[in-house]
Design a protein around this motif. Sequence first.
Motif, PDB file in Angstrom:
ATOM      1  N   PRO A 173       0.823  -1.219   0.000  1.00  0.00           N
ATOM      2  CA  PRO A 173       0.000   0.000   0.000  1.00  0.00           C
ATOM      3  C   PRO A 173       0.855   1.268   0.000  1.00  0.00           C
ATOM      4  O   PRO A 173       1.947   1.297   0.567  1.00  0.00           O
ATOM      5  CB  PRO A 173      -0.794  -0.114   1.303  1.00  0.00           C
ATOM      6  N   ILE A 174       0.330   2.291  -0.651  1.00  0.00           N
ATOM      7  CA  ILE A 174       0.904   3.633  -0.548  1.00  0.00           C
ATOM      8  C   ILE A 174       0.112   4.388   0.504  1.00  0.00           C
ATOM      9  O   ILE A 174      -1.120   4.489   0.418  1.00  0.00           O
ATOM     10  CB  ILE A 174       0.849   4.362  -1.905  1.00  0.00           C
ATOM     11  N   THR A 175       0.791   4.929   1.488  1.00  0.00           N
ATOM     12  CA  THR A 175       0.108   5.529   2.636  1.00  0.00           C
ATOM     13  C   THR A 175       0.322   7.030   2.748  1.00  0.00           C
ATOM     14  O   THR A 175      -0.190   7.643   3.686  1.00  0.00           O
ATOM     15  CB  THR A 175       0.575   4.858   3.941  1.00  0.00           C
ATOM     16  N   ASP A 176       1.068   7.623   1.823  1.00  0.00           N
ATOM     17  CA  ASP A 176       1.295   9.067   1.893  1.00  0.00           C
ATOM     18  C   ASP A 176       1.410   9.643   0.497  1.00  0.00           C
ATOM     19  O   ASP A 176       1.829   8.964  -0.448  1.00  0.00           O
ATOM     20  CB  ASP A 176       2.563   9.380   2.698  1.00  0.00           C
ATOM     21  N   SER A 177       1.038  10.905   0.358  1.00  0.00           N
ATOM     22  CA  SER A 177       1.039  11.553  -0.949  1.00  0.00           C
ATOM     23  C   SER A 177       2.442  11.752  -1.490  1.00  0.00           C
ATOM     24  O   SER A 177       2.641  11.779  -2.715  1.00  0.00           O
ATOM     25  CB  SER A 177       0.302  12.895  -0.868  1.00  0.00           C
ATOM     26  N   ALA A 178       3.437  11.897  -0.612  1.00  0.00           N
ATOM     27  CA  ALA A 178       4.806  12.079  -1.082  1.00  0.00           C
ATOM     28  C   ALA A 178       5.246  10.883  -1.913  1.00  0.00           C
ATOM     29  O   ALA A 178       5.864  11.031  -2.973  1.00  0.00           O
ATOM     30  CB  ALA A 178       5.748  12.294   0.101  1.00  0.00           C
ATOM     31  N   THR A 179       4.929   9.674  -1.455  1.00  0.00           N
ATOM     32  CA  THR A 179       5.263   8.464  -2.223  1.00  0.00           C
ATOM     33  C   THR A 179       4.465   8.400  -3.511  1.00  0.00           C
ATOM     34  O   THR A 179       4.987   8.032  -4.571  1.00  0.00           O
ATOM     35  CB  THR A 179       4.995   7.212  -1.374  1.00  0.00           C
ATOM     36  N   ALA A 209       9.041   5.916  -7.051  1.00  0.00           N
ATOM     37  CA  ALA A 209       8.132   4.908  -6.489  1.00  0.00           C
ATOM     38  C   ALA A 209       7.165   4.504  -7.599  1.00  0.00           C
ATOM     39  O   ALA A 209       6.280   5.275  -7.974  1.00  0.00           O
ATOM     40  CB  ALA A 209       7.381   5.470  -5.287  1.00  0.00           C
ATOM     41  N   VAL A 210       7.338   3.307  -8.122  1.00  0.00           N
ATOM     42  CA  VAL A 210       6.526   2.861  -9.259  1.00  0.00           C
ATOM     43  C   VAL A 210       5.161   2.397  -8.757  1.00  0.00           C
ATOM     44  O   VAL A 210       5.067   1.623  -7.793  1.00  0.00           O
ATOM     45  CB  VAL A 210       7.237   1.728 -10.011  1.00  0.00           C
ATOM     46  N   PRO A 260       1.271   9.239 -10.656  1.00  0.00           N
ATOM     47  CA  PRO A 260       0.139   8.833  -9.820  1.00  0.00           C
ATOM     48  C   PRO A 260      -0.926   8.179 -10.687  1.00  0.00           C
ATOM     49  O   PRO A 260      -1.394   8.775 -11.657  1.00  0.00           O
ATOM     50  CB  PRO A 260      -0.366  10.162  -9.239  1.00  0.00           C
ATOM     51  N   MET A 261      -1.266   6.959 -10.363  1.00  0.00           N
ATOM     52  CA  MET A 261      -2.155   6.200 -11.227  1.00  0.00           C
ATOM     53  C   MET A 261      -2.973   5.240 -10.380  1.00  0.00           C
ATOM     54  O   MET A 261      -2.408   4.536  -9.537  1.00  0.00           O
ATOM     55  CB  MET A 261      -1.322   5.423 -12.247  1.00  0.00           C
ATOM     56  N   PRO A 262      -4.300   5.246 -10.520  1.00  0.00           N
ATOM     57  CA  PRO A 262      -5.097   6.050 -11.445  1.00  0.00           C
ATOM     58  C   PRO A 262      -5.156   7.529 -11.025  1.00  0.00           C
ATOM     59  O   PRO A 262      -4.827   7.856  -9.883  1.00  0.00           O
ATOM     60  CB  PRO A 262      -6.474   5.404 -11.357  1.00  0.00           C
TER      61      PRO A 262
END
Length: 255
Positions: free
Chosen positions: A130-136, A142-143, A160-162
């Motif tokens: 999971p991605i848990t922060d907007s920076a990532t 970070a793919v 950022p996708m979607p």
Amino acid sequence: MSFVVIIPARLHSSRLPRKPLMEIHGKPMVYWTWMQAKKSGASRIIIATESQEVADACHAFGAEVCLTGDHHQSGTERIAEVIELSLIGDEQIIVNVQGDEPMLPPELIHQVAQGLEENPEIPMSTLCEPITDSATLFNPNAVKVSRRQDQIALTFSRAPMPWARDEFAHNKDELPHQALALYRRHIGLYAYRAGFVKRYVQWPECQLEQTEKLEQLRVLWHGELILVLDALMDAGVGVDTADDLARVRKLLQPE
């Protein structure tokens, strides 16, 4: 289940030259990656390098090494040469463990191999978290991966996708925490059957791969399936930069 781990260890990394030999607690980085692979249950572990210096360092700690050419554009291409030189059968499961992953949990190496073992119709598997922060989410290093409901990859991207149309319309640089639940970061750990690797390297680079600089897009471009499992645990810190190396030296426990 039988699987072979191959560890590509290229000496001349563009971002961090001589990376496999960078010292961590008195041992080269590739040693620590090899040690994690040894705990995974692999039937064989081969370090693949174009460098005699790296090969000598690996022989010194007891690893099996395959010297390859220096013309390869990716770790997968280097692995294809190892498969050929080592006479590995087409049905053998291969796990590609990058040499700059000294903290990679062995459980994840086993997981990605088991995912392939349990899905014989799929030629390739990998992991995500999971991605848990907007920076990532907005970090191009970070793919991101999008999947079907059956955990088959739809596509990978550095963007950022979607694209969250409504949320980004209000704030293009931030997502509310609940909206992040849809996003997954790809973990660059792959398993594939040896015969598939041979086919992969015969395909030319595709336009998407050239644009994103992501070799897994070549697989999707040619209509093959990639199974993307949720990682059982955190993948640890990979080493791309000098700052990453400093973090690993602090986090990794000496023997």
